[in-house]
Write an enzyme that holds these catalytic residues in place. Structure first.
Site, PDB file in Angstrom:
ATOM      1  N   ASP A  13       0.817  -1.224   0.000  1.00  0.00           N
ATOM      2  CA  ASP A  13       0.000   0.000   0.000  1.00  0.00           C
ATOM      3  C   ASP A  13       0.844   1.265   0.000  1.00  0.00           C
ATOM      4  O   ASP A  13       0.659   2.141  -0.832  1.00  0.00           O
ATOM      5  CB  ASP A  13      -0.912   0.040   1.246  1.00  0.00           C
ATOM      6  N   ARG A  93      -0.108   4.690  16.975  1.00  0.00           N
ATOM      7  CA  ARG A  93      -0.514   5.734  16.016  1.00  0.00           C
ATOM      8  C   ARG A  93      -0.189   7.154  16.462  1.00  0.00           C
ATOM      9  O   ARG A  93       0.273   7.952  15.654  1.00  0.00           O
ATOM     10  CB  ARG A  93      -1.996   5.609  15.673  1.00  0.00           C
ATOM     11  N   ASP A 122      -7.502   3.649  12.754  1.00  0.00           N
ATOM     12  CA  ASP A 122      -6.158   4.215  12.644  1.00  0.00           C
ATOM     13  C   ASP A 122      -6.126   5.551  11.912  1.00  0.00           C
ATOM     14  O   ASP A 122      -5.367   6.445  12.274  1.00  0.00           O
ATOM     15  CB  ASP A 122      -5.215   3.203  11.981  1.00  0.00           C
ATOM     16  N   SER A 174      -4.584  -9.142   7.784  1.00  0.00           N
ATOM     17  CA  SER A 174      -4.013  -7.820   7.927  1.00  0.00           C
ATOM     18  C   SER A 174      -3.408  -7.764   9.334  1.00  0.00           C
ATOM     19  O   SER A 174      -4.091  -7.995  10.325  1.00  0.00           O
ATOM     20  CB  SER A 174      -5.121  -6.781   7.765  1.00  0.00           C
TER      21      SER A 174
HETATM   22  N1  ARG Z   1      -8.642  -2.931  15.766  1.00  0.00           N
HETATM   23  C1  ARG Z   1      -7.400  -2.555  16.300  1.00  0.00           C
HETATM   24  C2  ARG Z   1      -7.395  -1.108  16.660  1.00  0.00           C
HETATM   25  O1  ARG Z   1      -8.222  -0.378  16.222  1.00  0.00           O
HETATM   26  C3  ARG Z   1      -6.232  -2.944  15.459  1.00  0.00           C
HETATM   27  C4  ARG Z   1      -6.153  -2.379  14.074  1.00  0.00           C
HETATM   28  C5  ARG Z   1      -4.882  -2.880  13.490  1.00  0.00           C
HETATM   29  N2  ARG Z   1      -4.752  -2.803  12.096  1.00  0.00           N
HETATM   30  C6  ARG Z   1      -4.474  -3.893  11.318  1.00  0.00           C
HETATM   31  N3  ARG Z   1      -4.067  -3.655  10.126  1.00  0.00           N
HETATM   32  N4  ARG Z   1      -4.610  -5.107  11.708  1.00  0.00           N
HETATM   33  O2  ARG Z   1      -6.564  -0.662  17.399  1.00  0.00           O
END
Ligand code: ARG
Length: 394
Positions: A13, A93, A122, A174
């Site tokens: 990406d 983040r 995110d 992912s």
């Molecule tokens: N759902 C989790 C959060 O909002 C993890 C998101 C992680 N992203 C991923 N690409 N798996 O913190």
């Protein structure tokens, strides 16, 4: 030419995003990568970014800062979203947002960009973070804007433009990883009734495959900070990495949950967070040993609120900062040792010790040496029950 600083991981990406930003927005792309999980080959990543069209790259190992300024406050807060998820991704983040702003200001860039999708939390965490720290910066999210609908289309785009991408078979999942934990989603996991296949896990062994003999860890805290394990001094990053490895072998820290995303979707998430599980348990235990009931019960309410704020992308907000001060306020008492037993998927506290202990054996004992004044209980109950006298009479 105007510049954009892109949060770059080297994956498909963000590799496509480098080219896409220069083609579609006419910008010079500066790549920024933070190592807060696995440390990748810096030289290779720089080459990759350049080959994708980046004019400059900042690749930085920020594990120490991540541990000290993001993980520690969350540990002190006992932060777990919806009672489970120790917030690994959510903590990473704001660090990225902070450094995107720093690099953009240094580079005189007008834009920042990230590779988050339009459906997740995110994007919120990065964009709210960036806007809080520097509202003048404009934000581009290529994955929300571009025309590609499938991975194959992205691969096609990359091939046409000689963007180097790994041709390994893509994982069906992912995955987002840092030292505080891993989040795994998508693929078969989207079927909420299906048990996650063993190969979905990255960091932990199945509990059934854990070593037969339990392992004991004595974790020593100094003013709330874990400093030693089984007598060996470790800095924070070493401590976390060590516990991930050891507790991971015992299958500790696996979570399978349906969580409520900020943007309204319920999603099925698999988490692995062995070190977080051990340290949260150990810290909670020790704090419970040295703090009074009123403090502890009230703190639980604040912990839940704190976890929400972090999950909802409000790291750089006044309430979150104020809560940090609250959680920090008693840490000097959180000094002592906790004995943790790792055993087939569980990390259990089986002992604690502190010079600040409020637990007093001579008060608690039912054996010889009891100093508790039983007679005083009578008066206590008389007064405590006074408001309720007769209230339940028919
Ligand atoms: N759902 C989790 C959060 O909002 C993890 C998101 C992680 N992203 C991923 N690409 N798996 O913190």
């Amino acid at each position: 030419m105007k510049k954009v600083v892109l949060a770059y991981s080297g994956g498909l990406d963000t590799s496509c995003a480098v080219k896409w930003l220069s083609e579609n927005h006419g910008l010079d792309v500066v790549c920024f990568s933070a190592f807060i999980g696995e440390v990748k080959d810096k030289g290779k990543l720089i080459q990759k970014a350049q080959a994708a069209g980046a004019v400059k790259s900042y690749i930085e190992d920020l594990k120490r800062e991540f541990a000290k300024d993001f993980i520690m406050p969350a540990l002190w807060a006992h932060a777990r979203y919806e009672g489970k998820y120790p917030l690994a991704t959510a903590l990473g983040r704001p660090l990225i947002a902070k450094h995107l702003v720093r690099v953009a200001q240094k580079e005189g860039a007008e834009f920042v960009a990230h590779g988050c999708t339009g459906k997740g939390n995110d994007q919120v965490r990065i964009e709210v973070g960036v806007r809080t720290l520097d509202p003048k910066l404009k934000i581009i999210a290529p994955l929300r804007d571009w025309e590609f609908k499938t991975r194959e289309e992205e691969i096609e785009y990359a091939k046409e433009r000689n963007i180097p991408i790994e041709v390994t078979k893509a994982s069906p999942y992912s995955i987002d990883k840092n030292i505080w934990g891993i989040a795994i989603e998508a693929g078969i996991l989207e079927d909420a009734m299906v048990e996650p296949p063993e190969e979905a896990y990255v960091m932990t062994r199945a509990a059934a495959k854990a070593p037969k003999k339990p392992k004991y860890l004595i974790i020593e805290f100094d003013k709330g900070v874990p400093v030693k394990v089984n007598g060996v001094e470790k800095d924070l990053v070493e401590m976390i990495e060590y516990l991930n490895a050891v507790a991971g072998q015992y299958g500790v820290g696996r979570f399978d949950m349906i969580e409520n995303r900020l943007i309204g979707i319920k999603s099925r998430e698999i988490y692995e967070a062995p070190a977080a599980e051990v340290l949260l348990k150990a810290h909670e235990e020790l704090e419970g040993f040295v703090m009074d009931r009123e403090f502890l019960h009230y703190k639980r309410l604040l912990s839940e609120k704190y976890a929400e704020l972090v999950y909802f992308g409000l790291w750089f907000s006044p309430l979150k900062s104020a809560l940090d001060e609250f959680f920090k306020s008693n840490q000097k008492r959180v000094t002592g040792k906790v004995r943790i037993k790792l055993d087939h998927g569980h990390a259990v506290c089986v002992g604690r010790q502190s010079k600040y202990a409020l637990y007093k054996e001579k008060l608690a004992t039912y054996s010889k040496g009891d100093v508790f004044d039983r007679k005083a209980s009578v008066g206590f109950m008389k007064i405590w029950g006074l408001p309720y006298e007769g209230m339940g009479e028919k």
